[in-house]
Design a protein around this motif. Structure first.
Motif, PDB file in Angstrom:
ATOM      1  N   UNK A  93      35.451   5.837  62.605  1.00 11.92           N
ATOM      2  CA  UNK A  93      36.456   5.496  63.586  1.00 11.92           C
ATOM      3  C   UNK A  93      37.628   6.447  63.596  1.00 11.92           C
ATOM      4  N   UNK A  94      38.371   6.371  64.681  1.00 11.23           N
ATOM      5  CA  UNK A  94      39.633   7.096  64.821  1.00 11.23           C
ATOM      6  C   UNK A  94      40.725   6.043  64.971  1.00 11.23           C
ATOM      7  N   UNK A  95      41.855   6.260  64.322  1.00  9.41           N
ATOM      8  CA  UNK A  95      42.929   5.276  64.266  1.00  9.41           C
ATOM      9  C   UNK A  95      44.274   5.958  64.518  1.00  9.41           C
ATOM     10  N   UNK A  96      45.181   5.222  65.122  1.00  6.29           N
ATOM     11  CA  UNK A  96      46.527   5.721  65.384  1.00  6.29           C
ATOM     12  C   UNK A  96      47.502   4.909  64.561  1.00  6.29           C
ATOM     13  N   UNK A  97      48.355   5.593  63.812  1.00  6.33           N
ATOM     14  CA  UNK A  97      49.389   4.887  63.064  1.00  6.33           C
ATOM     15  C   UNK A  97      50.374   4.246  64.027  1.00  6.33           C
ATOM     16  N   UNK A  98      50.747   3.010  63.750  1.00  6.15           N
ATOM     17  CA  UNK A  98      51.789   2.351  64.541  1.00  6.15           C
ATOM     18  C   UNK A  98      53.144   2.904  64.127  1.00  6.15           C
ATOM     19  N   UNK A  99      54.047   2.970  65.048  1.00  4.72           N
ATOM     20  CA  UNK A  99      55.368   3.517  64.768  1.00  4.72           C
ATOM     21  C   UNK A  99      56.222   2.560  63.930  1.00  4.72           C
ATOM     22  N   UNK A 100      55.875   1.282  63.966  1.00  3.72           N
ATOM     23  CA  UNK A 100      56.638   0.305  63.172  1.00  3.72           C
ATOM     24  C   UNK A 100      55.864  -0.051  61.918  1.00  3.72           C
ATOM     25  N   UNK A 101      56.579  -0.476  60.904  1.00  4.48           N
ATOM     26  CA  UNK A 101      55.971  -0.934  59.669  1.00  4.48           C
ATOM     27  C   UNK A 101      56.411  -2.372  59.430  1.00  4.48           C
TER      28      UNK A 101
END
Length: 139
Positions: A130-138
């Protein structure tokens, strides 16, 4: 790869889907994660085997964890799935599904991961990438 037990500081409270399906995180380290799920009757399809959606969920989840490790319980990282490929290879012979995921590349905003599901007998049941995008919030 040597498996170390899950650091209790990193063990998060189960979220709703996790509680419903019954899987739990057993290892989480830099670029690697492992989930386990006992095979229960309610996970079955019409043929009495775990539904393919269960495998896809485990693959997606374990790859996400593999790419989001920070080692700091006060700094949790989250990701969104951009693409998920699942290959069904066999059926379980045992009673426990084991999903192992590893981050295999990426950069500051996205990462790529691969995962395998096997059972406790060593039977390889499914593989995914898979390919994943980090969310800008934690959290």
């Amino acid at each position: 790869m040597t498996m170390t037990p899950l650091d209790a500081r990193l063990d998060e409270s189960p979220y709703a889907l996790q509680k419903h399906l019954g899987f739990h995180l057993t290892h989480w380290g830099e670029d690697h994660a492992r989930l386990e799920l006992p095979i229960e009757h309610y996970l079955s399809n019409r043929a009495g085997l775990p539904h393919g959606g269960v495998y896809a969920t485990l693959l997606d989840t374990v790859m996400g964890y593999a790419g989001c490790f920070t080692g700091d319980p006060d700094h949790k990282r989250l990701a969104l799935t951009l693409s998920l490929t699942t290959n069904f290879l066999s059926r379980p012979k045992g009673a426990l599904l084991i999903a192992e995921g590893r981050k295999v590349g990426g950069g500051a905003s996205t990462f790529f991961a691969e995962a395998t599901i096997l059972d406790e007998t060593g039977e390889v049941i499914a593989r995914g990438s898979g390919a994943f995008k980090y969310r800008k919030t934690t959290l």
